[in-house]
Design a protein around this motif. Structure first.
Motif: not given
Ligand code: NAD
Length: 328
Positions: A34, A83, A156, A160
């Motif tokens: 991360d 995200t 966004y 994705k």
């Molecule tokens: N939150 C939702 O409702 C939801 C729904 C469906 C899918 N998703 C997917 O789930 C995944 C996680 O979402 P989330 O809500 O936990 O996101 P978040 O924004 O809370 O966390 C993202 C994490 O990715 C890390 N990160 C960002 N850029 C990076 C990089 N270049 N290298 C390494 N780490 C990096 C950040 O430090 C963070 O810890 C994403 O792929 C998102 O598209 C989220």
């Protein structure tokens, strides 16, 4: 021991996934890669001890870092991403970089070193939007299935969708064992307080206005983060290579219904609701058909929305130091 690399494991869903993997699988060790952007926070994993868990601070776009993180790894669960839709509207470049280039770097490096399985975590937002339907109206409901064509409408979701295309193309071109998951809107502990539910809970706790976009009637299908994480583990362990699995909570609610429920859980008045100018291109409705995951993975959501939301509100009430620190 199976060694699983989770990317984005210090974020909201990633930290819940790391905790669940370690709690529910004795034969798993987790490597968490991360970058610790504004959304990533090691405090999200403060209760996770060092046995079977390693943290690597690094960027998924950096192939050298990824190659080192992949040493001895059997499977990847790729969650790292930018995200927040509102941030993507202000500027899409970091979304293209992390979500498209980062996913390509992860796939190419995993292919090079021979990782056995690659789970790519995506979102129902790649499908675009559905016509509005009242969540409480009886009768048939239109929902996204895995066959629904992608039609992303925000920077966004476009980024994705691009990452999903790369993941599926690596399966078709290279025969790589890739599984793609698409989940609806998550809520639960450790969600950064810029997203609707934690923003409104923390504002209500501080007696500030709760901003609601437009008329507040946009509909989302809410799922508890642990149900999403259980789904990803089921797809990793039982999914078919090259296949997409949707996960939804079967809990369609308008934003206004969600905000009203938060206020009533905290015994605060609805006069705190403040309608604000709508988000440009705001998708009107999402709803997910999870029939494939139920039939093929034996998965089903376990947490009802009302129970999960009440527990989440209580968690934010109890963990004020956490959200005040991450927000600062
Ligand atoms: N939150 C939702 O409702 C939801 C729904 C469906 C899918 N998703 C997917 O789930 C995944 C996680 O979402 P989330 O809500 O936990 O996101 P978040 O924004 O809370 O966390 C993202 C994490 O990715 C890390 N990160 C960002 N850029 C990076 C990089 N270049 N290298 C390494 N780490 C990096 C950040 O430090 C963070 O810890 C994403 O792929 C998102 O598209 C989220």
């Amino acid at each position: 021991m199976r060694r699983i690399l989770v990317t984005g494991g210090a974020g909201f869903i990633g930290s819940n996934l790391v905790r669940l993997l370690l709690a529910e699988r004795d034969d798993v060790e987790v490597v968490n890669l991360d970058l610790l952007t504004y959304a990533g926070n090691l405090a999200n994993l403060r209760d996770v001890g060092p046995s079977r868990y390693t943290f690597i601070h690094g960027d998924v776009c950096d192939a050298d870092v990824v190659r080192r993180a992949l040493v001895g790894v059997d499977a990847v669960m790729h969650l790292a991403a930018e995200t927040h839709v509102d941030r993507s509207i202000q500027g899409g470049a970091p979304f293209v970089r992390t979500n498209v280039l980062g996913t390509h770097t992860m796939l190419a490096t995993a292919l090079e070193v021979g990782v056995r399985r690659f789970l790519h975590c995506s979102t129902d937002e790649v499908y675009g939007e559905l016509p509005w339907q009242d969540p409480d109206a009886p009768g048939p409901r239109e929902r996204f299935t895995e066959e629904t064509p992608m039609d992303p409408r925000s920077p966004y979701s476009a980024s994705k969708a691009g990452s999903d295309h790369f993941a599926l193309a690596f399966h078709r071109t290279h025969g790589m064992d890739v599984v793609v998951t698409r989940c609806s809107n998550n809520y639960g502990p450790f969600q950064f307080p810029e997203k609707l539910i934690p923003l409104c809970v923390t504002n209500a706790l501080e007696d500030r206005p709760l901003p609601v976009y437009g008329d507040g009637l946009n509909v989302r299908d809410w799922i508890h983060v642990e149900d999403h994480c259980r789904g990803m583990i089921a797809a990793l362990e039982g999914g078919t290579a090259g296949r997409i699995y949707n996960f939804g909570g079967d809990a369609e609610r308008t934003n206004l219904q969600v905000v009203r429920r938060i206020l009533s859980a905290l015994e605060k008045g609805e006069d705190r609701i403040q309608f604000v100018r709508d988000r440009p291109g705001h998708d009107r409705r999402y709803a997910v058909d999870s029939a494939r995951a139920r039939a093929e993975l034996g998965w089903a959501p376990l947490v009802t929305f009302e129970q999960g939301l009440d527990e989440t509100v209580a968690w934010y009430d109890k963990n004020r130091e956490w959200w005040r620190a991450v927000r600062a």
